[in-house]
Design a protein around this motif. Structure first.
Motif, PDB file in Angstrom:
ATOM      1  N   LYS A  19      15.195 -21.576  -7.387  1.00  0.00           N
ATOM      2  CA  LYS A  19      16.645 -21.588  -7.532  1.00  0.00           C
ATOM      3  C   LYS A  19      17.134 -23.021  -7.348  1.00  0.00           C
ATOM      4  O   LYS A  19      16.549 -23.810  -6.605  1.00  0.00           O
ATOM      5  N   SER A  20      18.179 -23.333  -8.060  1.00  0.00           N
ATOM      6  CA  SER A  20      18.808 -24.641  -7.905  1.00  0.00           C
ATOM      7  C   SER A  20      19.532 -24.657  -6.570  1.00  0.00           C
ATOM      8  O   SER A  20      20.180 -23.680  -6.192  1.00  0.00           O
ATOM      9  N   THR A  21      19.434 -25.776  -5.859  1.00  0.00           N
ATOM     10  CA  THR A  21      20.146 -25.887  -4.585  1.00  0.00           C
ATOM     11  C   THR A  21      21.575 -26.361  -4.792  1.00  0.00           C
ATOM     12  O   THR A  21      22.368 -26.340  -3.864  1.00  0.00           O
ATOM     13  N   GLY A  22      21.885 -26.823  -6.005  1.00  0.00           N
ATOM     14  CA  GLY A  22      23.207 -27.380  -6.291  1.00  0.00           C
ATOM     15  C   GLY A  22      23.299 -28.860  -5.943  1.00  0.00           C
ATOM     16  O   GLY A  22      24.323 -29.486  -6.189  1.00  0.00           O
ATOM     17  N   GLU A  23      22.244 -29.413  -5.382  1.00  0.00           N
ATOM     18  CA  GLU A  23      22.220 -30.828  -5.024  1.00  0.00           C
ATOM     19  C   GLU A  23      21.670 -31.665  -6.177  1.00  0.00           C
ATOM     20  O   GLU A  23      20.871 -31.184  -6.976  1.00  0.00           O
ATOM     21  N   ILE A  24      22.090 -32.916  -6.220  1.00  0.00           N
ATOM     22  CA  ILE A  24      21.528 -33.904  -7.138  1.00  0.00           C
ATOM     23  C   ILE A  24      20.859 -34.972  -6.272  1.00  0.00           C
ATOM     24  O   ILE A  24      21.488 -35.533  -5.370  1.00  0.00           O
ATOM     25  N   VAL A  25      19.582 -35.223  -6.530  1.00  0.00           N
ATOM     26  CA  VAL A  25      18.812 -36.202  -5.770  1.00  0.00           C
ATOM     27  C   VAL A  25      18.268 -37.246  -6.740  1.00  0.00           C
ATOM     28  O   VAL A  25      17.545 -36.897  -7.680  1.00  0.00           O
ATOM     29  N   LYS A  26      18.662 -38.486  -6.548  1.00  0.00           N
ATOM     30  CA  LYS A  26      18.218 -39.579  -7.426  1.00  0.00           C
ATOM     31  C   LYS A  26      18.460 -39.235  -8.893  1.00  0.00           C
ATOM     32  O   LYS A  26      17.629 -39.479  -9.754  1.00  0.00           O
ATOM     33  N   GLY A  27      19.598 -38.604  -9.160  1.00  0.00           N
ATOM     34  CA  GLY A  27      19.974 -38.255 -10.521  1.00  0.00           C
ATOM     35  C   GLY A  27      19.304 -37.013 -11.080  1.00  0.00           C
ATOM     36  O   GLY A  27      19.487 -36.684 -12.247  1.00  0.00           O
ATOM     37  N   LYS A  28      18.530 -36.306 -10.272  1.00  0.00           N
ATOM     38  CA  LYS A  28      17.811 -35.106 -10.721  1.00  0.00           C
ATOM     39  C   LYS A  28      18.307 -33.879  -9.958  1.00  0.00           C
ATOM     40  O   LYS A  28      18.721 -33.961  -8.804  1.00  0.00           O
ATOM     41  N   TYR A  31      15.659 -28.284  -6.604  1.00  0.00           N
ATOM     42  CA  TYR A  31      15.278 -26.878  -6.669  1.00  0.00           C
ATOM     43  C   TYR A  31      14.555 -26.485  -5.392  1.00  0.00           C
ATOM     44  O   TYR A  31      13.831 -27.289  -4.806  1.00  0.00           O
ATOM     45  N   GLU A  32      14.752 -25.235  -4.986  1.00  0.00           N
ATOM     46  CA  GLU A  32      13.986 -24.680  -3.873  1.00  0.00           C
ATOM     47  C   GLU A  32      13.011 -23.667  -4.443  1.00  0.00           C
ATOM     48  O   GLU A  32      13.378 -22.844  -5.287  1.00  0.00           O
ATOM     49  N   VAL A  33      11.780 -23.716  -3.973  1.00  0.00           N
ATOM     50  CA  VAL A  33      10.739 -22.790  -4.401  1.00  0.00           C
ATOM     51  C   VAL A  33      10.298 -21.985  -3.182  1.00  0.00           C
ATOM     52  O   VAL A  33      10.044 -22.548  -2.118  1.00  0.00           O
ATOM     53  N   VAL A  34      10.226 -20.661  -3.351  1.00  0.00           N
ATOM     54  CA  VAL A  34       9.738 -19.769  -2.302  1.00  0.00           C
ATOM     55  C   VAL A  34       8.536 -19.024  -2.876  1.00  0.00           C
ATOM     56  O   VAL A  34       8.645 -18.354  -3.903  1.00  0.00           O
ATOM     57  N   ILE A  35       7.394 -19.165  -2.212  1.00  0.00           N
ATOM     58  CA  ILE A  35       6.166 -18.505  -2.663  1.00  0.00           C
ATOM     59  C   ILE A  35       5.726 -17.550  -1.560  1.00  0.00           C
ATOM     60  O   ILE A  35       5.585 -17.943  -0.403  1.00  0.00           O
ATOM     61  N   ASN A  36       5.529 -16.276  -1.935  1.00  0.00           N
ATOM     62  CA  ASN A  36       5.020 -15.313  -0.963  1.00  0.00           C
ATOM     63  C   ASN A  36       4.095 -14.323  -1.644  1.00  0.00           C
ATOM     64  O   ASN A  36       3.986 -14.289  -2.860  1.00  0.00           O
ATOM     65  N   SER A  37       3.434 -13.535  -0.824  1.00  0.00           N
ATOM     66  CA  SER A  37       2.529 -12.510  -1.334  1.00  0.00           C
ATOM     67  C   SER A  37       3.008 -11.148  -0.867  1.00  0.00           C
ATOM     68  O   SER A  37       3.328 -10.960   0.303  1.00  0.00           O
ATOM     69  N   THR A  38       3.057 -10.206  -1.792  1.00  0.00           N
ATOM     70  CA  THR A  38       3.436  -8.842  -1.452  1.00  0.00           C
ATOM     71  C   THR A  38       2.208  -7.938  -1.318  1.00  0.00           C
ATOM     72  O   THR A  38       2.352  -6.729  -1.133  1.00  0.00           O
ATOM     73  N   CYS A  39       1.033  -8.523  -1.398  1.00  0.00           N
ATOM     74  CA  CYS A  39      -0.224  -7.786  -1.276  1.00  0.00           C
ATOM     75  C   CYS A  39      -0.362  -7.250   0.151  1.00  0.00           C
ATOM     76  O   CYS A  39       0.016  -7.927   1.111  1.00  0.00           O
ATOM     77  N   ILE A  40      -0.893  -6.031   0.307  1.00  0.00           N
ATOM     78  CA  ILE A  40      -1.087  -5.486   1.648  1.00  0.00           C
ATOM     79  C   ILE A  40      -2.282  -6.131   2.341  1.00  0.00           C
ATOM     80  O   ILE A  40      -2.450  -5.979   3.539  1.00  0.00           O
ATOM     81  N   CYS A  41      -3.079  -6.840   1.585  1.00  0.00           N
ATOM     82  CA  CYS A  41      -4.209  -7.588   2.137  1.00  0.00           C
ATOM     83  C   CYS A  41      -3.788  -9.054   2.318  1.00  0.00           C
ATOM     84  O   CYS A  41      -2.746  -9.469   1.829  1.00  0.00           O
ATOM     85  N   ILE A  42      -4.615  -9.813   2.995  1.00  0.00           N
ATOM     86  CA  ILE A  42      -4.350 -11.242   3.155  1.00  0.00           C
ATOM     87  C   ILE A  42      -4.688 -11.944   1.849  1.00  0.00           C
ATOM     88  O   ILE A  42      -5.751 -11.728   1.267  1.00  0.00           O
ATOM     89  N   GLN A  43      -3.759 -12.768   1.370  1.00  0.00           N
ATOM     90  CA  GLN A  43      -3.967 -13.522   0.143  1.00  0.00           C
ATOM     91  C   GLN A  43      -3.828 -15.006   0.495  1.00  0.00           C
ATOM     92  O   GLN A  43      -2.807 -15.444   0.988  1.00  0.00           O
TER      93      GLN A  43
END
Length: 108
Positions: A19-28, A31-43
């Motif tokens: 998702k976009s954070t709405g911020e501009i950094v050095k003209g760019k 974005y925020e990235v969230v990575i998770n696992s929904t597996c019932i086992c350890i991934q």
């Protein structure tokens, strides 16, 4: 893919949300990235398609680190859980598609 009594675990159980954070950094756009696992086992040992990823801000290498020209590792290759997702920010002119390409699954 591992077959379990409750179903299957695989790359489709790794969620990558942008998702976009709405911020501009050095003209760019930032974005925020969230990575998770929904597996019932350890991934763990999760690798993401590098897809020519670039950023104008530093990313903690324990969160997201380039392995080679094609892939990055996530969370220092430690497990990622829904309750404790891997979160980082980057800034670039475009939002990159970051797709899981590899993981190791451990079930007890």
């Amino acid at each position: 893919m591992i077959k379990l009594a409750l179903g299957y675990c695989g790359l489709s159980d790794i969620e990558v949300e942008h998702k976009s954070t709405g911020e501009i950094v050095k003209g760019k756009t930032a974005y925020e990235v969230v990575i998770n696992s929904t597996c019932i086992c350890i991934q763990y040992n999760i690798h993401i398609d590098f897809n020519e990823f670039n950023t104008v801000v530093s990313i903690d290498p324990t969160k997201f680190r380039k392995i080679d020209d094609y892939q990055c590792s996530v969370n220092n290759e430690d497990p990622v859980f829904t309750e404790a997702p891997n979160v980082f920010k980057y800034a670039w002119a475009i939002m990159f598609d970051l797709n899981p390409i590899y993981s190791t699954i451990a079930c007890s």
